[in-house]
Scaffold this motif. Structure first.
Motif, PDB file in Angstrom:
ATOM      1  N   GLY A 154       0.827  -1.201   0.000  1.00 53.60           N
ATOM      2  CA  GLY A 154       0.000   0.000   0.000  1.00 53.60           C
ATOM      3  C   GLY A 154       0.861   1.251   0.000  1.00 53.60           C
ATOM      4  O   GLY A 154       2.078   1.182   0.143  1.00 53.60           O
ATOM      5  N   PRO A 155       0.210   2.414  -0.169  1.00 56.43           N
ATOM      6  CA  PRO A 155       0.937   3.678  -0.299  1.00 56.43           C
ATOM      7  C   PRO A 155       1.755   3.998   0.946  1.00 56.43           C
ATOM      8  O   PRO A 155       1.544   3.427   2.014  1.00 56.43           O
ATOM      9  CB  PRO A 155      -0.176   4.715  -0.464  1.00 56.43           C
ATOM     10  N   SER A 156       2.644   4.917   0.766  1.00 58.98           N
ATOM     11  CA  SER A 156       3.509   5.364   1.845  1.00 58.98           C
ATOM     12  C   SER A 156       2.680   5.847   3.038  1.00 58.98           C
ATOM     13  O   SER A 156       1.576   6.364   2.871  1.00 58.98           O
ATOM     14  CB  SER A 156       4.390   6.490   1.312  1.00 58.98           C
ATOM     15  N   ASP A 157       3.222   5.679   4.245  1.00 55.54           N
ATOM     16  CA  ASP A 157       2.496   6.056   5.460  1.00 55.54           C
ATOM     17  C   ASP A 157       2.009   7.500   5.423  1.00 55.54           C
ATOM     18  O   ASP A 157       0.928   7.812   5.904  1.00 55.54           O
ATOM     19  CB  ASP A 157       3.384   5.861   6.689  1.00 55.54           C
ATOM     20  N   ASN A 165       2.505   0.547   6.563  1.00 49.96           N
ATOM     21  CA  ASN A 165       2.888   0.088   5.228  1.00 49.96           C
ATOM     22  C   ASN A 165       4.397   0.191   5.013  1.00 49.96           C
ATOM     23  O   ASN A 165       5.027  -0.714   4.477  1.00 49.96           O
ATOM     24  CB  ASN A 165       2.172   0.933   4.164  1.00 49.96           C
ATOM     25  N   ASP A 166       4.958   1.320   5.439  1.00 51.65           N
ATOM     26  CA  ASP A 166       6.395   1.533   5.188  1.00 51.65           C
ATOM     27  C   ASP A 166       7.266   0.603   6.017  1.00 51.65           C
ATOM     28  O   ASP A 166       8.301   0.131   5.544  1.00 51.65           O
ATOM     29  CB  ASP A 166       6.774   2.999   5.453  1.00 51.65           C
ATOM     30  N   GLU A 167       6.843   0.313   7.247  1.00 54.43           N
ATOM     31  CA  GLU A 167       7.608  -0.643   8.072  1.00 54.43           C
ATOM     32  C   GLU A 167       7.693  -1.996   7.373  1.00 54.43           C
ATOM     33  O   GLU A 167       8.743  -2.612   7.308  1.00 54.43           O
ATOM     34  CB  GLU A 167       6.880  -0.901   9.396  1.00 54.43           C
ATOM     35  N   LEU A 168       6.542  -2.436   6.886  1.00 46.66           N
ATOM     36  CA  LEU A 168       6.504  -3.767   6.273  1.00 46.66           C
ATOM     37  C   LEU A 168       7.292  -3.787   4.965  1.00 46.66           C
ATOM     38  O   LEU A 168       7.994  -4.749   4.669  1.00 46.66           O
ATOM     39  CB  LEU A 168       5.052  -4.193   6.019  1.00 46.66           C
ATOM     40  N   ARG A 169       7.173  -2.698   4.214  1.00 42.68           N
ATOM     41  CA  ARG A 169       7.893  -2.633   2.936  1.00 42.68           C
ATOM     42  C   ARG A 169       9.407  -2.673   3.181  1.00 42.68           C
ATOM     43  O   ARG A 169      10.141  -3.378   2.493  1.00 42.68           O
ATOM     44  CB  ARG A 169       7.502  -1.357   2.183  1.00 42.68           C
ATOM     45  N   GLY A 201      19.301  -0.867   7.306  1.00 44.59           N
ATOM     46  CA  GLY A 201      18.399  -1.378   6.278  1.00 44.59           C
ATOM     47  C   GLY A 201      18.784  -0.776   4.946  1.00 44.59           C
ATOM     48  O   GLY A 201      19.683   0.065   4.876  1.00 44.59           O
ATOM     49  N   TYR A 202      18.099  -1.198   3.918  1.00 48.57           N
ATOM     50  CA  TYR A 202      18.405  -0.671   2.590  1.00 48.57           C
ATOM     51  C   TYR A 202      17.651   0.632   2.334  1.00 48.57           C
ATOM     52  O   TYR A 202      16.514   0.794   2.770  1.00 48.57           O
ATOM     53  CB  TYR A 202      18.010  -1.684   1.506  1.00 48.57           C
TER      54      TYR A 202
END
Ligand SMILES: [Fe+2]
Ligand SMILES: [Fe+2]
Ligand SMILES: [Fe+2]
Lengths: 332, 287
Positions: free
Chosen positions: A213-216, A235-239, A270-271
């Motif tokens: 999904g879209p960015s937080d 969403n961003d954490e999971l991505r 992280g990347y």
């Protein structure tokens, strides 16, 4: 993630809540499971129906891109594995529709909403599967992204949903391993096979990132869903977690992630990576992905062509019931 | 396909005698080398499972209800699994270094030995179910008989497959009954399916030289011996379904050569074109 852009009912501050709502929120905060017969705010129920329904639809539409290769699977063993996988996905759909039914919505109602375009399924299934390597990429990346989202949902607040997730997650991790195994075989194979594998990664990388999904910062519905523990992470954490897990796997395969800006960031551990093209995401969600018409069309056709079958079974059940009643009367 | 030589290999008969002498299921040594009829028989078993499994798998994601999607995928999976066992044994007995995949993916249509019935297109769901029922009712009798095969490998595969096919038959018979004795439309569709498919049922019970050799060796029953039981099952189910088999119908593959002899319908070529595509397009690649 199979549930994207799930609209949540408006969030309330504690001062605006009724005593019932406060007690409900306290139960959730204590990690108690909410069961079907128990009181719940209408917004909680509606949001769950949307999310579980969208997830269920994703499972059944998700049969199609992989079903596309069952008859062309390159070995008997690969064919059997793929069949088993697609069968699992149908089973996941079934558990989830059952979970949704405990909230007072029937499977037929949900299907009607899918068929009329009033409910969505994950954007990922609107991309085509063009080569056998796509069976690898879908298992590795799509089931991989689904697991990333669904593992935390095993702890979700709604009992039936949580239990469905526990069953589903076991099978999804098997799917991911099988997908990765296909990729390993392809990458260790002929130059053409390796090229197919790279091409599959190129095509599925960004669509897989879109699954979360879209960015937080653009995601309007998260706060309430997270307070209700319907959504467990942003969403961003999971991505980020997905990218961090997947990049080393791609390296191990000897494949290149199609992102020139991908770079390990020591500081954040992280990347850093490029965002997908969100305009593409919204176009796909709006119905303009490469396969939207085929996917939804296939489901509608299956449903319409199957009407006589379902009606026939109902007619038989009615006759059998009638005969049983007559027999009872005769016996009395 | 040229007519098959008579079974002249002596060791098969000897083995059959030995197997009969043993009342229990002592493993019979492989009557492998130079047993073209045995290979032929095993290919018939494997090809029926493979081609029907392929057809059933075409429904994946397109069935009229989610429960049917699951059941059909499961059935296709059973059939592909059986195919792996039968063709694996065929390759072993043949002894030419091929395996089940080579047999499935690298033979042309004329070398396939499946019945015409199983290669027919799916049609509507009624045709698919009726085809399944007519075949299941035959398949179950065949497997039951094969459990007593003089070749223990055949008996073992049959025992495993029988459990699966018993469930296939339970399901297909139940649905034929419910849809036959269902709505006006479902009844009409099931009757049309039955009428269409009936002409392909005769081939199941044709005895040829291969069957004769297999029967003499105690490896497999004569197909004709399975007909009375099949007739009983089919008559009972059709009666309850309020459906009627055509009184007189031409039977394909009975007086003329059919699938068992490698003379197929036009449909098989397309099945193979699809199924074998990757193996043909990338020769020697491993998947
Ligand atoms: Fe899934
Ligand atoms: Fe799934
Ligand atoms: Fe999956």
């Amino acid at each position: 993630m199979y549930a994207q852009l799930v609209k949540s009912e408006g969030s309330k501050s504690r001062e605006d809540m009724t005593p019932e709502e406060i007690a409900f929120q306290d139960r959730i905060d204590r990690n108690e499971k909410i069961e079907p017969k128990e009181w719940m705010p209408e917004g909680y129920r509606k949001t769950l129906i949307r999310q579980i329904g969208q997830h269920a639809h994703s499972e059944i539409v998700g049969q199609l891109p992989e079903g596309n290769w069952i008859t062309r699977a390159p070995t008997l063993e690969r064919k059997a594995i793929l069949l088993a996988k697609v069968q699992d996905e149908a089973g996941h759909g079934l558990y989830l529709y059952c979970a949704a039914e405990t909230l007072g919505v029937s499977r037929d109602e949900l299907l009607e909403k899918l068929h009329s375009g009033n409910m969505k399924y994950s954007s990922i299934f609107n991309y085509p599967t063009l080569t056998w390597a796509d069976m690898g990429a879908v298992g590795w990346l799509v089931d991989g992204a689904a697991i990333m989202n669904q593992v935390p949902l095993q702890r979700t607040s709604y009992g039936p949903y949580s239990r469905a997730m526990i069953r589903i997650c076991k099978e999804e991790s098997f799917h991911q391993r099988q997908g990765y195994d296909i990729m390993m075989k392809m990458c260790a194979g002929t130059p053409e096979q390796k090229a197919m594998a790279q091409d599959a990664l190129n095509r599925f990388w960004y669509p897989a990132l879109m699954m979360f999904g879209p960015s937080d910062k653009d995601s309007v519905h998260s706060a309430q869903s997270m307070a209700w523990k319907i959504k467990m992470n942003t969403n961003d954490e999971l991505r980020q977690k997905f990218v961090d897990q997947t990049v080393p796997q791609a390296e191990y395969l000897g494949l290149t992630v199609p992102d020139p800006d991908l770079k390990w960031n020591e500081e954040k551990g992280g990347y850093d990576f490029s965002e997908p093209d969100w305009s593409e995401f919204f176009a796909v969600i709006a119905g303009n992905g490469p396969c939207n018409a085929e996917r939804l069309g296939a489901r509608v056709k299956a449903w319409e062509d199957g009407a006589w079958f379902r009606d026939g079974l109902m007619a038989h059940a009615a006759k059998a019931g009638e005969r049983a009643r007559t027999a009872r009367h005769a016996a009395e | 396909m040229p007519s098959l030589p008579d079974m002249t290999t002596p060791n098969l008969t000897a083995l059959a005698g030995q197997a009969l002498a043993d009342s229990g299921h002592v493993a019979v040594p492989a009557p492998d080398a130079g047993q073209p009829e045995f290979v032929e028989f095993l290919q018939r078993m494997g090809d029926n499972a493979l081609i029907l499994g392929h057809r059933v798998s075409e429904w994946c994601g397109h069935a009229p209800a989610l429960e049917e999607d699951i059941a059909l995928a499961n059935q296709a999976l059973d059939l592909i699994g059986q195919c792996q066992l039968w063709l694996g044994l065929a390759a072993e007995v043949e002894g030419k270094g091929r395996d089940a995949d080579a047999l499935a993916y690298l033979r042309d249509a004329g070398a396939f030995r499946n019945l015409l019935l199983v290669e027919l297109p799916n049609g509507d769901f009624g045709v698919t179910l009726m085809r399944q029922f007519l075949f299941d009712a035959f398949h179950i009798e065949l497997l039951r008989a094969l459990k007593a095969s003089a070749d223990s490998r055949v008996a073992d595969i049959a025992a495993k497959a029988e459990k699966e096919v018993a469930y296939h038959l339970e399901r297909s018979a139940d649905l034929v009954i419910r849809l036959g004795d269902g709505s006006e439309e479902s009844r009409a569709r099931m009757q049309a399916a039955l009428t269409k498919l009936w002409s392909y049922t005769g081939e199941m019970f044709v005895d040829d030289a291969v069957d004769g050799a297999m029967s003499d060796a105690g490896i497999a029953p004569l197909p004709s011996s399975l007909k009375p039981a099949w007739d009983r099952t089919v008559a009972a189910v059709l009666d309850e379904a309020t459906l009627a088999a055509p009184a007189e119908a031409w039977q394909h593959g009975v007086k003329t050569p059919g699938g068992k002899k490698g003379v197929h319908t036009e449909h098989l070529g397309y099945i193979l074109a699809e199924m074998q595509f990757l193996q043909r397009a990338y020769p020697g690649a491993r998947w």
